[in-house]
Design an enzyme around this catalytic site. Structure first.
Site, PDB file in Angstrom:
ATOM      1  N   GLY A 170      74.105   3.163  37.480  1.00  0.00           N
ATOM      2  CA  GLY A 170      73.683   4.537  38.269  1.00  0.00           C
ATOM      3  C   GLY A 170      72.178   4.520  37.801  1.00  0.00           C
ATOM      4  O   GLY A 170      71.739   4.424  37.731  1.00  0.00           O
ATOM      5  N   GLY A 172      70.145   6.825  36.576  1.00  0.00           N
ATOM      6  CA  GLY A 172      70.241   7.935  34.961  1.00  0.00           C
ATOM      7  C   GLY A 172      68.971   8.208  34.272  1.00  0.00           C
ATOM      8  O   GLY A 172      69.498   9.087  33.805  1.00  0.00           O
ATOM      9  N   ASP A 205      67.330   9.027  27.496  1.00  0.00           N
ATOM     10  CA  ASP A 205      66.804  10.632  27.989  1.00  0.00           C
ATOM     11  C   ASP A 205      66.779  10.993  29.700  1.00  0.00           C
ATOM     12  O   ASP A 205      67.045  12.682  30.068  1.00  0.00           O
ATOM     13  CB  ASP A 205      65.783  11.132  27.572  1.00  0.00           C
ATOM     14  CG  ASP A 205      64.948  10.270  27.672  1.00  0.00           C
ATOM     15  OD1 ASP A 205      64.639  10.215  28.732  1.00  0.00           O
ATOM     16  OD2 ASP A 205      63.983  10.470  26.859  1.00  0.00           O
ATOM     17  N   GLY A 206      66.623   9.880  30.252  1.00  0.00           N
ATOM     18  CA  GLY A 206      66.743  10.713  31.383  1.00  0.00           C
ATOM     19  C   GLY A 206      65.488  11.363  32.436  1.00  0.00           C
ATOM     20  O   GLY A 206      65.513  11.679  33.557  1.00  0.00           O
ATOM     21  N   ASP A 350      70.911  -3.789  41.405  1.00  0.00           N
ATOM     22  CA  ASP A 350      70.500  -2.718  41.275  1.00  0.00           C
ATOM     23  C   ASP A 350      69.514  -1.345  42.591  1.00  0.00           C
ATOM     24  O   ASP A 350      69.116  -0.942  42.411  1.00  0.00           O
ATOM     25  CB  ASP A 350      70.693  -1.618  39.846  1.00  0.00           C
ATOM     26  CG  ASP A 350      70.482  -2.456  39.186  1.00  0.00           C
ATOM     27  OD1 ASP A 350      69.995  -3.666  38.690  1.00  0.00           O
ATOM     28  OD2 ASP A 350      69.400  -1.627  38.988  1.00  0.00           O
TER      29      ASP A 350
END
Length: 617
Positions: A170, A172, A205-206, A350
């Site tokens: 996904g 992230g 942490d994105g 992905d």
């Protein structure tokens, strides 16, 4: 997925697996740890504290409040309106089921400032240039301010990483802000990469750092100007925060400047979006996603399925046509990578766009001295799964993984095998035509006999390029000089002095390292090449022009980008600006850009960021 049931027999064999840092199946926590409170700016510019819900919030600023900026920018949030949403409103790391996306808001950043923005992408979106000079732009393009019309979310998808099923992955650290139509009517999705954690962040942490964000920003636009299908980049924004990163995964963690790239594409749906639902046997969500893509991305007229019913003939034909177009687009894009010497570096499923576009610019690189086994990705050094010469094979393997998901939607094994074979055949034909075009030969004019001889000549060329350590870009961009301004084609002996100079100028060998055997092989090749091209209908002038259209003179070499990064980290963006200028005219020689037309310097051979990169960003 993990048992590989229903695998496509016609799929290409999987290359040797990488033993380094293979992504394991992700695990999830039940602790429901929420992310910190975030804040937004109201229309007066004052800060207001908001809750931690990741769903829609009160947003006092509307696009209609700023007609001078957004007159031709029309919101149209199709993805979030048509597909199943995650019902959980809170933003915490978790497994998300029966949903295509989770609504989530970007985290606030300390002091955003725009480093650069793409004028051509801004025009496509219909955003007035004055917007980027004002105070509102860095707030919106960092995620600090959300317009009322925005519906931010992160997508749910899975994927095979280095040949292994990795489960749920996904978005992230990518948050899709909105969809909108520009002046042409083209629909675009705007996405902030590095805008904070999402339910799909797992242990990360994105966030993103300036180093990787500059690379993504520059390469997205470089590929566009090279004429290669790609996602785009609208802006590069400093956050004013620092981010901890371990660049080489060696335990040495450092603080780096944080940054956000606003990426733009018609869609960010990937092969992995289909894989995650097939792996869970979730036919309902898989079919709704397939319907959405067939209708909104590939122009078919279907009614969206309300439930997991049987697949009717019309729907199946629409899916089959969509898969054929995905096959054609993907194979064409990879052939274009090969044409310019681009190595993606991390071709996980992905990272494969359902539109066949180049997506996710991480540890990419550009061929310098020719080596089909070269990869810029340190994670892939042992297995070299994603090396330059394997990109076509991996594209085929990845497409087969996408095809397998349609077994759940009523496709028979034979049908999927036929589609897989079509990809392989298309890629082979396109690759051959591309390589011949780099030499000024129109493959459509060749019969089977001359095609066979021409391809043998290409294979001989590749072999001596490897032995002579020829720079991919410099060799092919100088080859047209043999025919420049010449209506007629000279014989090979007359052309040898000029060709020998091209050879030496393009090689990473010193002249004394050219063995007599290598020189003999090169002269023999030149003779066969001139013999073949002389039998064509093109004049020397036309050959020269045709070659210059497909052989770029300037590419975004890693060492050039690294130099710009190091200066930018000190607040000096002069080299970044020069690279932005260079990438906009990759095929045209210019006195202002000739400083970029040179081989990799010796100091860059083993320097991080130049010859090797990691996925740390």
């Amino acid at each position: 997925m993990t048992e590989k049931k229903g695998s496509i027999v016609g799929a290409s064999p999987e290359p040797a697996d990488s033993a380094l840092l293979v992504e394991e199946k992700c695990s999830f926590t039940d602790s429901k740890l929420r992310f910190p409170l975030s804040s937004r700016l109201d229309s007066t510019g004052s800060e207001q504290s908001l809750g931690i819900s990741s769903g829609p919030s009160d947003k006092s600023i509307s696009v209609f409040d700023y007609p001078q900026y957004f007159r031709d920018f029309k919101f149209s949030n199709h993805f979030s309106e048509h597909l199943a949403a995650d019902p959980e409103p809170m933003n915490f790391r978790r497994e998300v089921k029966d949903a295509c996306f989770s609504r989530v808001r970007p985290v606030d950043v300390a002091n955003p400032s725009i480093v650069s923005w793409s004028h051509s992408m801004g025009r496509e979106l219909g955003i007035d240039p004055s917007f980027f000079d004002g105070n509102l732009a860095p707030q919106i393009l960092s995620g600090n301010v959300l317009l009322k019309e925005m519906d931010p979310f992160a997508m749910c998808y899975g994927g095979h990483q280095f040949g292994h099923w990795a489960g749920q992955l996904g978005d992230g650290r990518a948050i899709n802000l909105c969809e909108a139509k520009g002046p042409s009517g083209q629909r675009w999705m705007l996405q902030l990469k590095g805008a904070g954690p999402t339910p799909y962040s797992r242990g990360a942490d994105g966030l993103a750092v300036l180093r990787s964000s500059i690379r993504e920003y520059l390469c997205s636009e470089a590929m566009f100007h090279l004429g290669i299908s790609t996602t785009r980049a609208l802006s590069l924004t400093l956050t004013g925060d620092e981010v901890i990163r371990d660049k080489l995964y060696d335990g040495r963690r450092e603080l780096e400047p944080g940054a956000i790239v606003c990426r733009v594409a018609e869609s960010f749906v990937r092969f992995g979006n289909f894989e995650i639902f097939a792996s869970r046997n979730d036919k309902k969500t898989l079919q709704s996603l397939a319907d959405y893509c067939a209708v909104h991305l590939y122009g078919h007229k279907l009614e969206f399925a309300a439930s997991a019913t049987s697949i009717d003939g019309q729907r199946k034909e629409a899916y089959k046509d969509m898969l054929r177009q995905i096959s054609s687009r993907t194979s064409s894009t990879i052939v274009d990578w090969m044409r310019v010497g681009f190595v993606h570096g991390v071709m996980n499923t992905d990272n494969m766009s359902i539109l066949g576009q180049t997506i996710d610019y991480g540890p990419f690189g550009w061929l310098e001295d020719y080596d089909s086994e070269w990869t810029p990705n340190t994670t892939d050094f042992q297995g070299r799964r994603y090396a330059y010469g394997r990109q076509g094979q991996i594209g085929h393997w990845n497409f087969c993984r996408l095809l397998e998901t349609f077994g759940l939607l009523g496709f028979e094994q034979r049908e999927l095998e036929d589609l897989a074979s079509e990809f392989a055949n298309q890629y082979s034909d396109k690759f051959k035509a591309m390589m011949l075009s780099k030499l000024g030969i129109d493959s459509s004019k060749l019969n089977s006999e001359t095609m066979k001889a021409s391809w043998y000549m290409v294979e001989s060329l590749i072999e001596f390029m490897r032995k002579a350590k020829l720079d991919w870009t410099m060799f092919f961009s100088q080859l047209p000089l043999l025919f420049e301004g010449k209506p007629n084609i000279d014989d090979a002996n007359s052309l040898w002095p000029g060709f020998h100079k091209i050879l030496v100028d393009s090689s990473y060998l010193v002249p004394d390292e050219f063995s007599p055997e290598l020189i003999d092989a090169v002269r023999k090749w030149l003779g066969s090449y001139i013999d073949i091209i002389s039998h064509g209908t093109r004049s020397g002038i036309d050959i020269c022009l045709a070659m210059r259209k497909v052989n770029p003179r300037y590419v975004l070499r890693n060492y050039l980008t690294q130099e710009a990064i190091e200066d930018a980290e000190k607040g000096d963006y002069a080299k970044l600006r020069r690279l932005e200028n260079m990438i906009q005219s990759p095929y045209t020689a210019s006195s202002e850009l000739e400083g970029f037309f040179k081989k990799r310097p010796d100091w860059a051979l083993n320097k991080f960021g130049c010859s090797m990169l990691s996925c740390s960003s």
